[in-house]
Scaffold this active site. Structure first.
Site, mmCIF file in Angstrom:
data_model
loop_
_atom_site.group_PDB
_atom_site.id
_atom_site.type_symbol
_atom_site.label_atom_id
_atom_site.label_comp_id
_atom_site.label_asym_id
_atom_site.label_seq_id
_atom_site.Cartn_x
_atom_site.Cartn_y
_atom_site.Cartn_z
ATOM 1 N N LYS A 1 0.836 -1.219 0.000
ATOM 2 C CA LYS A 1 0.000 0.000 0.000
ATOM 3 C C LYS A 1 0.862 1.257 0.000
ATOM 4 C CE LYS A 1 -2.098 -1.084 3.909
ATOM 5 N NZ LYS A 1 -1.416 -2.373 4.180
ATOM 6 N N ARG B 1 -10.070 1.465 8.064
ATOM 7 C CA ARG B 1 -9.726 0.078 8.371
ATOM 8 C C ARG B 1 -10.835 -0.650 9.120
ATOM 9 N NH1 ARG B 1 -3.687 0.621 8.470
ATOM 10 N NH2 ARG B 1 -2.859 -1.413 8.931
ATOM 11 N N ARG C 1 11.770 -5.646 5.030
ATOM 12 C CA ARG C 1 11.527 -4.210 4.795
ATOM 13 C C ARG C 1 12.431 -3.333 5.676
ATOM 14 N NH1 ARG C 1 5.619 -1.919 5.532
ATOM 15 N NH2 ARG C 1 5.832 -2.883 7.572
ATOM 16 N N ARG D 1 10.820 -1.854 11.306
ATOM 17 C CA ARG D 1 9.720 -1.536 12.204
ATOM 18 C C ARG D 1 9.580 -2.584 13.307
ATOM 19 N NH1 ARG D 1 4.703 0.047 8.347
ATOM 20 N NH2 ARG D 1 3.631 -1.233 9.893
ATOM 21 N N ARG E 1 -1.258 -8.947 13.150
ATOM 22 C CA ARG E 1 -1.761 -7.898 12.238
ATOM 23 C C ARG E 1 -2.583 -8.509 11.102
ATOM 24 N NH1 ARG E 1 3.755 -5.345 10.817
ATOM 25 N NH2 ARG E 1 2.618 -4.240 9.189
HETATM 26 P P1 AP5 Z 1 4.837 -1.619 1.888
HETATM 27 O O1 AP5 Z 1 4.534 -0.754 0.712
HETATM 28 O O2 AP5 Z 1 5.562 -1.030 3.040
HETATM 29 O O3 AP5 Z 1 3.504 -2.392 2.354
HETATM 30 P P2 AP5 Z 1 2.233 -1.875 3.154
HETATM 31 O O4 AP5 Z 1 1.019 -2.505 2.553
HETATM 32 O O5 AP5 Z 1 2.257 -0.391 3.271
HETATM 33 O O6 AP5 Z 1 2.519 -2.589 4.553
HETATM 34 P P3 AP5 Z 1 2.370 -2.033 6.042
HETATM 35 O O7 AP5 Z 1 3.102 -2.982 6.926
HETATM 36 O O8 AP5 Z 1 2.760 -0.583 6.110
HETATM 37 O O9 AP5 Z 1 0.841 -2.166 6.245
HETATM 38 P P4 AP5 Z 1 0.064 -2.108 7.572
HETATM 39 O O10 AP5 Z 1 -1.297 -1.853 7.096
HETATM 40 O O11 AP5 Z 1 0.235 -3.306 8.424
HETATM 41 O O12 AP5 Z 1 0.830 -0.954 8.412
HETATM 42 P P5 AP5 Z 1 0.452 0.556 8.743
HETATM 43 O O13 AP5 Z 1 1.696 1.311 8.853
HETATM 44 O O14 AP5 Z 1 -0.627 1.052 7.871
HETATM 45 O O15 AP5 Z 1 5.672 -2.888 1.320
HETATM 46 C C1 AP5 Z 1 6.146 -3.902 2.209
HETATM 47 C C2 AP5 Z 1 7.519 -4.401 1.730
HETATM 48 O O16 AP5 Z 1 7.365 -5.056 0.471
HETATM 49 C C3 AP5 Z 1 8.565 -3.281 1.495
HETATM 50 O O17 AP5 Z 1 9.819 -3.748 1.861
HETATM 51 C C4 AP5 Z 1 8.499 -3.026 -0.023
HETATM 52 O O18 AP5 Z 1 9.738 -2.556 -0.532
HETATM 53 C C5 AP5 Z 1 8.159 -4.426 -0.542
HETATM 54 N N1 AP5 Z 1 7.321 -4.387 -1.755
HETATM 55 C C6 AP5 Z 1 6.264 -3.550 -1.994
HETATM 56 N N2 AP5 Z 1 5.712 -3.845 -3.198
HETATM 57 C C7 AP5 Z 1 6.440 -4.885 -3.694
HETATM 58 C C8 AP5 Z 1 6.356 -5.631 -4.916
HETATM 59 N N3 AP5 Z 1 5.398 -5.374 -5.830
HETATM 60 N N4 AP5 Z 1 7.262 -6.619 -5.111
HETATM 61 C C9 AP5 Z 1 8.224 -6.904 -4.175
HETATM 62 N N5 AP5 Z 1 8.355 -6.222 -3.022
HETATM 63 C C10 AP5 Z 1 7.458 -5.230 -2.773
HETATM 64 O O19 AP5 Z 1 -0.172 0.375 10.215
HETATM 65 C C11 AP5 Z 1 0.639 -0.012 11.303
HETATM 66 C C12 AP5 Z 1 -0.185 -0.079 12.566
HETATM 67 O O20 AP5 Z 1 -0.712 1.230 12.866
HETATM 68 C C13 AP5 Z 1 -1.410 -0.989 12.519
HETATM 69 O O21 AP5 Z 1 -1.081 -2.344 12.805
HETATM 70 C C14 AP5 Z 1 -2.291 -0.356 13.590
HETATM 71 O O22 AP5 Z 1 -1.846 -0.726 14.878
HETATM 72 C C15 AP5 Z 1 -2.029 1.132 13.394
HETATM 73 N N6 AP5 Z 1 -2.952 1.737 12.437
HETATM 74 C C16 AP5 Z 1 -2.645 2.249 11.202
HETATM 75 N N7 AP5 Z 1 -3.736 2.709 10.595
HETATM 76 C C17 AP5 Z 1 -4.774 2.468 11.426
HETATM 77 C C18 AP5 Z 1 -6.182 2.676 11.333
HETATM 78 N N8 AP5 Z 1 -6.739 3.227 10.241
HETATM 79 N N9 AP5 Z 1 -6.948 2.312 12.388
HETATM 80 C C19 AP5 Z 1 -6.405 1.778 13.503
HETATM 81 N N10 AP5 Z 1 -5.097 1.516 13.651
HETATM 82 C C20 AP5 Z 1 -4.276 1.862 12.612
HETATM 83 MG MG MG Z 2 2.474 0.994 4.864
#
Ligand code: AP5
Ligand code: MG
Length: 219
Positions: free
Chosen positions: A15, A90, A129, A162, A173
């Site tokens: 994402k 979410r 990552r 992270r 998660r």
């Molecule tokens: P990346 O682009 O970083 O993936 P992502 O989908 O953004 O993964 P996240 O871990 O950030 O998602 P998340 O939803 O768990 O975390 P968030 O920070 O939102 O890519 C991942 C890896 O793959 C990278 O190394 C990249 O280089 C590689 N990659 C990407 N595309 C690729 C491809 N096509 N081919 C090969 N490699 C690739 O949330 C974290 C925490 O915050 C949550 O757990 C929760 O506690 C809290 N939180 C956040 N938002 C909310 C909300 N709305 N409500 C409540 N709690 C929330």
């Molecule tokens: Mg992310």
């Protein structure tokens, strides 16, 4: 009318990676709820202290806190033409709060991109990552390594892994995603906004699918 795009999908589907590319093309701000929480945690703000406890356990931060934070962010001047939302909404409660907020701001959701990747790929992506401290630029030790290990190519800041990317927290998660966020797929499908994206391809091929869905050419 201000236009908003939403990225939906399990942890690690890409994402953040795709949202950053789309922002650069559409010249809209990238609003990542996870990045805003992490920034507050690193500054030890009141919001950061509240959120840290949930994030470190792989749980969602409660809607009341998250909705207020996003409402404040979307009300800022740089979102007057719209924004790319990454990781929000979410839950159904968040989706409803967003709808209300966009009515007030005079905006609408144009598309919701659901990025899909097989479960076994998620863990490999998250364990490899590395993220930049200054602006959250995203790397992967195998798929997208930085030119110099541990240093961001774009702004020279330190790269880190992270805390919530440990295998047991990732498993939690993914479970939370299935329970609390996956129901939004049907929610947005009903509204005719959902666009399925095959995320199990290289980054540019995934981006091309997204650009094609919104009719933008990749330069
Ligand atoms: P990346 O682009 O970083 O993936 P992502 O989908 O953004 O993964 P996240 O871990 O950030 O998602 P998340 O939803 O768990 O975390 P968030 O920070 O939102 O890519 C991942 C890896 O793959 C990278 O190394 C990249 O280089 C590689 N990659 C990407 N595309 C690729 C491809 N096509 N081919 C090969 N490699 C690739 O949330 C974290 C925490 O915050 C949550 O757990 C929760 O506690 C809290 N939180 C956040 N938002 C909310 C909300 N709305 N409500 C409540 N709690 C929330
Ligand atoms: Mg992310």
């Amino acid at each position: 009318m201000a236009t908003f795009y939403v990225f939906l999908g399990a942890p690690g589907v890409g994402k953040g990676t795709q949202a950053k590319l789309l922002c650069a093309t559409l010249k809209l701000p990238h609003i990542s709820s996870g990045d805003i929480f992490r920034e507050n945690i690193s500054r030890a703000t009141k919001l950061g202290k509240l959120a840290d406890d949930y994030i470190s356990r792989g749980e969602l931060v409660p809607d009341r806190i998250t909705n207020a934070m996003i409402r404040e962010r979307l009300g800022r001047e740089d979102c007057s033409k719209g924004a790319i939302l990454d990781g929000f909404p979410r839950t159904e409660g968040q989706a409803e709060a967003l709808e209300k907020c966009l009515v007030e701001l005079g905006g609408r959701i144009v598309a919701v991109f659901l990025i899909e990747v097989p479960d076994e790929v998620l863990l490999e992506r998250l364990c490899g990552r590395w993220m930049c401290r200054a602006q959250g630029h995203i790397y992967h030790e195998k798929h997208h390594p930085p030119l110099q290990p541990g240093i961001c190519d774009i702004d020279g800041s330190e790269l880190y892994q992270r805390e919530d990317d440990k295998a047991e927290t990732v498993a939690r998660r993914i479970h939370v995603y299935m329970e609390e966020t996956a129901p939004l797929i049907e929610y947005f499908e009903r509204q005719g906004l959902l666009r399925h994206v095959n995320g199990n391809q290289d980054v540019n091929t995934v981006a091309n699918q997204i650009f094609k869905a919104i009719g933008e050419r990749v330069s």
